[in-house]
Motif scaffolding. Sequence first.
Motif, mmCIF file in Angstrom:
data_model
loop_
_atom_site.group_PDB
_atom_site.id
_atom_site.type_symbol
_atom_site.label_atom_id
_atom_site.label_comp_id
_atom_site.label_asym_id
_atom_site.label_seq_id
_atom_site.Cartn_x
_atom_site.Cartn_y
_atom_site.Cartn_z
ATOM 1 N N TYR A 60 17.345 1.722 -20.371
ATOM 2 C CA TYR A 60 16.288 0.736 -20.163
ATOM 3 C C TYR A 60 14.935 1.320 -20.530
ATOM 4 C CZ TYR A 60 19.450 -2.349 -17.588
ATOM 5 O OH TYR A 60 20.486 -3.189 -17.251
ATOM 6 N N ASP A 61 14.081 0.470 -21.083
ATOM 7 C CA ASP A 61 12.675 0.801 -21.291
ATOM 8 C C ASP A 61 11.896 0.102 -20.186
ATOM 9 O OD1 ASP A 61 13.035 2.273 -23.686
ATOM 10 O OD2 ASP A 61 13.132 0.406 -24.830
ATOM 11 N N PHE A 62 10.701 0.568 -19.901
ATOM 12 C CA PHE A 62 9.930 0.012 -18.804
ATOM 13 C C PHE A 62 8.651 -0.640 -19.300
ATOM 14 C CE2 PHE A 62 12.229 3.736 -17.141
ATOM 15 C CZ PHE A 62 13.064 3.082 -16.244
ATOM 16 N N GLN A 63 8.321 -1.749 -18.685
ATOM 17 C CA GLN A 63 7.039 -2.413 -18.909
ATOM 18 C C GLN A 63 6.395 -2.546 -17.528
ATOM 19 O OE1 GLN A 63 7.218 -6.419 -20.414
ATOM 20 N NE2 GLN A 63 5.098 -6.346 -21.087
ATOM 21 N N PHE A 64 5.221 -1.978 -17.366
ATOM 22 C CA PHE A 64 4.575 -1.940 -16.054
ATOM 23 C C PHE A 64 3.517 -3.031 -15.946
ATOM 24 C CE2 PHE A 64 5.996 2.417 -16.963
ATOM 25 C CZ PHE A 64 6.857 2.582 -15.901
ATOM 26 N N VAL A 65 3.409 -3.617 -14.764
ATOM 27 C CA VAL A 65 2.404 -4.644 -14.487
ATOM 28 C C VAL A 65 1.541 -4.130 -13.335
ATOM 29 C CG1 VAL A 65 1.998 -7.031 -13.794
ATOM 30 C CG2 VAL A 65 3.990 -6.466 -15.227
ATOM 31 N N ASN A 66 0.273 -3.905 -13.615
ATOM 32 C CA ASN A 66 -0.638 -3.402 -12.594
ATOM 33 C C ASN A 66 -0.948 -4.480 -11.565
ATOM 34 O OD1 ASN A 66 -0.809 -0.879 -13.846
ATOM 35 N ND2 ASN A 66 -2.462 -1.561 -15.183
ATOM 36 N N GLY A 67 -1.489 -4.074 -10.444
ATOM 37 C CA GLY A 67 -1.854 -5.011 -9.392
ATOM 38 C C GLY A 67 -3.267 -4.751 -8.921
ATOM 39 N N SER A 68 -3.608 -5.295 -7.745
ATOM 40 C CA SER A 68 -4.932 -5.061 -7.191
ATOM 41 C C SER A 68 -4.857 -4.949 -5.674
ATOM 42 C CB SER A 68 -5.911 -6.163 -7.601
ATOM 43 O OG SER A 68 -5.495 -7.410 -7.081
ATOM 44 N N LEU A 69 -5.806 -4.233 -5.128
ATOM 45 C CA LEU A 69 -5.951 -4.055 -3.689
ATOM 46 C C LEU A 69 -7.267 -4.694 -3.291
ATOM 47 C CD1 LEU A 69 -5.250 -2.701 -0.933
ATOM 48 C CD2 LEU A 69 -6.574 -0.726 -1.739
ATOM 49 N N GLU A 70 -7.217 -5.574 -2.302
ATOM 50 C CA GLU A 70 -8.448 -6.177 -1.799
ATOM 51 C C GLU A 70 -8.893 -5.431 -0.544
ATOM 52 O OE1 GLU A 70 -10.388 -10.472 -0.551
ATOM 53 O OE2 GLU A 70 -8.211 -10.283 -0.646
ATOM 54 N N VAL A 71 -10.130 -4.924 -0.578
ATOM 55 C CA VAL A 71 -10.728 -4.293 0.589
ATOM 56 C C VAL A 71 -11.613 -5.341 1.250
ATOM 57 C CG1 VAL A 71 -12.271 -2.467 1.410
ATOM 58 C CG2 VAL A 71 -10.630 -1.995 -0.428
ATOM 59 N N LEU A 72 -11.354 -5.589 2.538
ATOM 60 C CA LEU A 72 -12.050 -6.638 3.276
ATOM 61 C C LEU A 72 -13.158 -6.063 4.138
ATOM 62 C CD1 LEU A 72 -8.822 -8.476 4.485
ATOM 63 C CD2 LEU A 72 -10.261 -9.094 2.529
ATOM 64 N N ASN A 73 -14.229 -6.817 4.283
ATOM 65 C CA ASN A 73 -15.340 -6.442 5.150
ATOM 66 C C ASN A 73 -15.039 -6.990 6.532
ATOM 67 O OD1 ASN A 73 -17.855 -6.933 6.644
ATOM 68 N ND2 ASN A 73 -18.836 -6.091 4.818
ATOM 69 N N VAL A 74 -14.796 -6.122 7.491
ATOM 70 C CA VAL A 74 -14.414 -6.534 8.844
ATOM 71 C C VAL A 74 -15.510 -7.366 9.500
ATOM 72 C CG1 VAL A 74 -13.714 -5.716 11.120
ATOM 73 C CG2 VAL A 74 -12.952 -4.520 9.086
ATOM 74 N N THR A 75 -16.772 -7.031 9.284
ATOM 75 C CA THR A 75 -17.875 -7.786 9.875
ATOM 76 C C THR A 75 -17.843 -9.232 9.405
ATOM 77 O OG1 THR A 75 -19.199 -5.778 9.898
ATOM 78 C CG2 THR A 75 -20.374 -7.855 10.191
ATOM 79 N N SER A 76 -17.610 -9.453 8.132
ATOM 80 C CA SER A 76 -17.546 -10.814 7.588
ATOM 81 C C SER A 76 -16.372 -11.576 8.181
ATOM 82 C CB SER A 76 -17.407 -10.786 6.061
ATOM 83 O OG SER A 76 -18.542 -10.193 5.487
ATOM 84 N N ILE A 77 -15.240 -10.900 8.344
ATOM 85 C CA ILE A 77 -14.052 -11.551 8.897
ATOM 86 C C ILE A 77 -14.315 -11.959 10.339
ATOM 87 C CG2 ILE A 77 -11.640 -11.221 9.549
ATOM 88 C CD1 ILE A 77 -11.443 -9.260 7.166
ATOM 89 N N SER A 78 -14.873 -11.059 11.150
ATOM 90 C CA SER A 78 -15.161 -11.353 12.551
ATOM 91 C C SER A 78 -16.149 -12.494 12.664
ATOM 92 C CB SER A 78 -15.722 -10.121 13.254
ATOM 93 O OG SER A 78 -14.790 -9.080 13.242
ATOM 94 N N HIS A 79 -17.155 -12.510 11.829
ATOM 95 C CA HIS A 79 -18.165 -13.544 11.851
ATOM 96 C C HIS A 79 -17.548 -14.892 11.504
ATOM 97 C CE1 HIS A 79 -21.797 -15.724 10.413
ATOM 98 N NE2 HIS A 79 -22.338 -15.137 11.476
ATOM 99 N N ALA A 80 -16.695 -14.937 10.515
ATOM 100 C CA ALA A 80 -16.036 -16.188 10.126
ATOM 101 C C ALA A 80 -15.123 -16.694 11.236
ATOM 102 C CB ALA A 80 -15.260 -15.987 8.833
ATOM 103 N N ILE A 81 -14.427 -15.795 11.893
ATOM 104 C CA ILE A 81 -13.510 -16.194 12.968
ATOM 105 C C ILE A 81 -14.310 -16.758 14.152
ATOM 106 C CG2 ILE A 81 -11.883 -15.342 14.709
ATOM 107 C CD1 ILE A 81 -10.851 -13.411 12.548
ATOM 108 N N SER A 82 -15.413 -16.092 14.522
ATOM 109 C CA SER A 82 -16.182 -16.578 15.663
ATOM 110 C C SER A 82 -16.803 -17.933 15.370
ATOM 111 C CB SER A 82 -17.249 -15.564 16.067
ATOM 112 O OG SER A 82 -18.232 -15.455 15.062
#
Length: 86
Positions: A60-82
């Motif tokens: 087999y030969d390989f073909q790779f597909v990259n991805g992404s990581l999302e880093v979240l701002n906890v302050t923004s999340i807490s503010h949206a939840i409240s």
Amino acid sequence: SRNEAEANPVFTYSYSGFVYGEDASVLTGSPTLTTTANGSSTEGFYPITISAGTLASSNYDFQFVNGSLEVLNVTSISHAISHSIN
């Protein structure tokens, strides 16, 4: 995804495209997954790059597909939840 000031999660990968009833047991080794994100990375998206690492196969030969990581701002999340609770 992960929150700011946290360690990166363990990245996962999957295989597809086997033929003749074969599966991942015909492969040896594993790919390498890396990102530019680190513990001090701020909110945003960071590439997850996959490369062959020690992954190998005689038929087999390989073909790779990259991805992404999302880093979240906890302050923004807490503010949206409240705000949604009030």
